[in-house]
Design an enzyme around this catalytic site. Structure first.
Site, PDB file in Angstrom:
ATOM      1  N   ASN A 246       0.877  -1.174   0.000  1.00 35.34           N
ATOM      2  CA  ASN A 246       0.000   0.000   0.000  1.00 35.34           C
ATOM      3  C   ASN A 246       0.908   1.215   0.000  1.00 35.34           C
ATOM      4  O   ASN A 246       1.414   1.630   1.048  1.00 35.34           O
ATOM      5  CB  ASN A 246      -0.908  -0.028   1.233  1.00 35.34           C
TER       6      ASN A 246
ATOM      7  N   ARG B 270      -2.772  -2.018  -3.234  1.00 39.64           N
ATOM      8  CA  ARG B 270      -3.929  -1.163  -3.008  1.00 39.64           C
ATOM      9  C   ARG B 270      -3.832  -0.024  -4.019  1.00 39.64           C
ATOM     10  O   ARG B 270      -2.873   0.726  -4.056  1.00 39.64           O
ATOM     11  CB  ARG B 270      -3.923  -0.596  -1.587  1.00 39.64           C
TER      12      ARG B 270
ATOM     13  N   HIS C 199     -12.740   3.384   0.669  1.00 40.18           N
ATOM     14  CA  HIS C 199     -12.756   2.295   1.659  1.00 40.18           C
ATOM     15  C   HIS C 199     -13.494   1.067   1.110  1.00 40.18           C
ATOM     16  O   HIS C 199     -13.973   0.227   1.869  1.00 40.18           O
ATOM     17  CB  HIS C 199     -13.437   2.720   2.973  1.00 40.18           C
TER      18      HIS C 199
ATOM     19  N   ARG D 295     -11.123  16.051   8.377  1.00 42.04           N
ATOM     20  CA  ARG D 295     -11.954  16.420   7.230  1.00 42.04           C
ATOM     21  C   ARG D 295     -13.329  16.885   7.706  1.00 42.04           C
ATOM     22  O   ARG D 295     -13.914  16.309   8.621  1.00 42.04           O
ATOM     23  CB  ARG D 295     -12.127  15.244   6.275  1.00 42.04           C
TER      24      ARG D 295
ATOM     25  N   GLU E 116      -8.337  -5.308   5.191  1.00 48.44           N
ATOM     26  CA  GLU E 116      -8.200  -4.962   3.775  1.00 48.44           C
ATOM     27  C   GLU E 116      -7.029  -5.691   3.135  1.00 48.44           C
ATOM     28  O   GLU E 116      -7.100  -6.088   1.965  1.00 48.44           O
ATOM     29  CB  GLU E 116      -8.015  -3.443   3.637  1.00 48.44           C
TER      30      GLU E 116
END
Length: 397
Positions: free
Chosen positions: A7, A91, A180, A241, A385
């Site tokens: 990743n 990823r 996601h 965020r 993941e």
């Protein structure tokens, strides 16, 4: 079969080596501060021991090369020879509308993926660097791309289109993509295995709640809506965020603060959310501690954070015409019992009955936290993941 999962971020490289015979993690870790002074690699050994190795990492190829050397290190390595690695799964953040499933990476796939870089200018180029680094260091080794956006490509048009001139979607691809996706796919499948039910006839709401957070509505195993949009900024209130905000407020603040587009993006992505409201931190543990000590802004931030999750759960229940299962996952979702309780509070009208005692005891483990007579089953499922990426990679070889 041994699969390496990579990743690659703009200044980091996370990795995990899997033995797919039993899905065990042989080695994992991550390089941090790639391209910056003070770079290092954190290594976690199978016995749980952790090491930190300082190493100059000017760019991604050097980072991947050093990770390869650690994997074969006589003292802390997991394998004797790199030839033991059968494939690498990557990823890949933004596949746009080009990819609705994982694919074997070749020159044409990489060309198309590169065309999506405008949609994720920080992430996609870094993903590509990881792929090119592996190609340079181990030519001919099979590589697979697993896309964050792929799971959400089943959304219908009325879910993913924005109410702006349609030509802007056709010309620039401005629409909801969601992120996601690998996590939402994993937990929506895993929860059905855990409960022993068939995903085909279940309406599931998956809540991936971490420093970044998103919620997905999964009907019959397919995503029909998700909270993140063109970028990961839309939707829930997150660590730094803002989540959902009136577009008019954005232009108003741009004028008041004399900000250009990059400045406004920095404000909304890096200085807002829980950190911006609380003035404490983007770490929910620190904000929770501050709230318990009487910090009113920290309390307000937590109330906002939990309320928005609750609001999306209610909205997606309405959108799907019901809900059978709610899943909490990711760092906050798996570990912060107070958040789960707040989200489920006063939701008996839609069939949620939380077992508060059991909920308070669950941290990072698979567990049902609703009562036996709850019409909606509420479950904690730790996400994985990396295992999903490794499994997709193995299945494509």
């Amino acid at each position: 079969m041994k699969i390496l999962v990579l990743n690659c971020g703009s200044s980091s490289i996370k990795y995990a080596l899997y033995n797919m015979d039993d899905n065990s993690v042989m080695a994992s870790g991550g390089a941090e501060r790639v391209g910056l002074d003070g770079a290092f690699v954190k290594v976690k050994l199978p016995n749980g021991e952790k090491r930190q190795v300082m190493h100059d990492i000017p760019e991604h190829t050097e980072g991947v090369k050093f990770i390869f050397s650690l994997l074969t290190d006589p003292e802390i390595g997991a394998i004797k020879d790199l030839k033991e690695i059968d494939a690498v799964g990557h990823r890949m953040v933004h596949g746009g509308e080009k990819f609705n499933k994982s694919v074997v990476l070749d020159d044409e796939v990489l060309r198309v993926f590169e065309e999506c870089s405008d949609l994720a200018p920080l992430h996609n180029p870094a993903n590509l660097k990881g792929v090119k680094a592996v190609s340079e260091l181990m030519p001919g080794l099979p590589q697979v791309g697993v896309f964050d956006t792929a799971f959400h490509q089943t959304m219908p048009k009325h879910s993913y289109l924005y109410a702006i001139p349609y030509d802007l979607y056709k010309e620039y691809g401005v629409r909801r993509y969601g992120f996601h996706g690998t996590s939402h796919r994993y937990v929506s499948q895993r929860v059905c295995e855990f409960l022993g039910v068939n995903a085909a006839d279940k309406k599931i709401i998956t809540c991936h709640i971490g420093n970044g957070g998103s919620i997905a509505a999964v009907d019959g195993g397919k995503c029909v809506d998700t909270s993140m949009g063109l970028t990961p900024l839309e939707g829930l209130m997150m660590g730094t965020r803002s989540g959902d905000i009136d577009g008019g407020a954005i232009t108003f603040l741009q004028k008041k603060l004399n900000l250009d587009a990059d400045g406004m993006s920095n404000l909304l992505n890096k200085k807002s959310g829980v950190a911006g409201v609380s003035g404490v931190s983007s770490d929910m543990r620190e904000v929770d501690a501050a709230a318990q000590e009487g910090n009113e802004l920290a309390k307000t931030a937590l109330d906002m954070y939990n309320y928005r999750i609750k609001k999306y759960v209610g909205a997606y229940t309405a959108a799907m015409g019901g809900c059978d299962i709610i899943v909490f996952t990711a760092g906050v979702g798996e570990n912060q019992s107070s958040m789960r309780e707040e989200v489920c509070e006063n939701m008996e009208w839609m069939g949620i009955k939380l077992d508060k005692e059991k909920n308070s005891a669950v941290h990072g483990e698979e567990a049902v936290i609703s009562t036996p007579d709850s019409k909606v089953t509420v479950v904690v499922i730790p996400t994985d993941e990396e295992l999903m990426i490794a499994t997709d990679t193995m299945n494509l070889l």
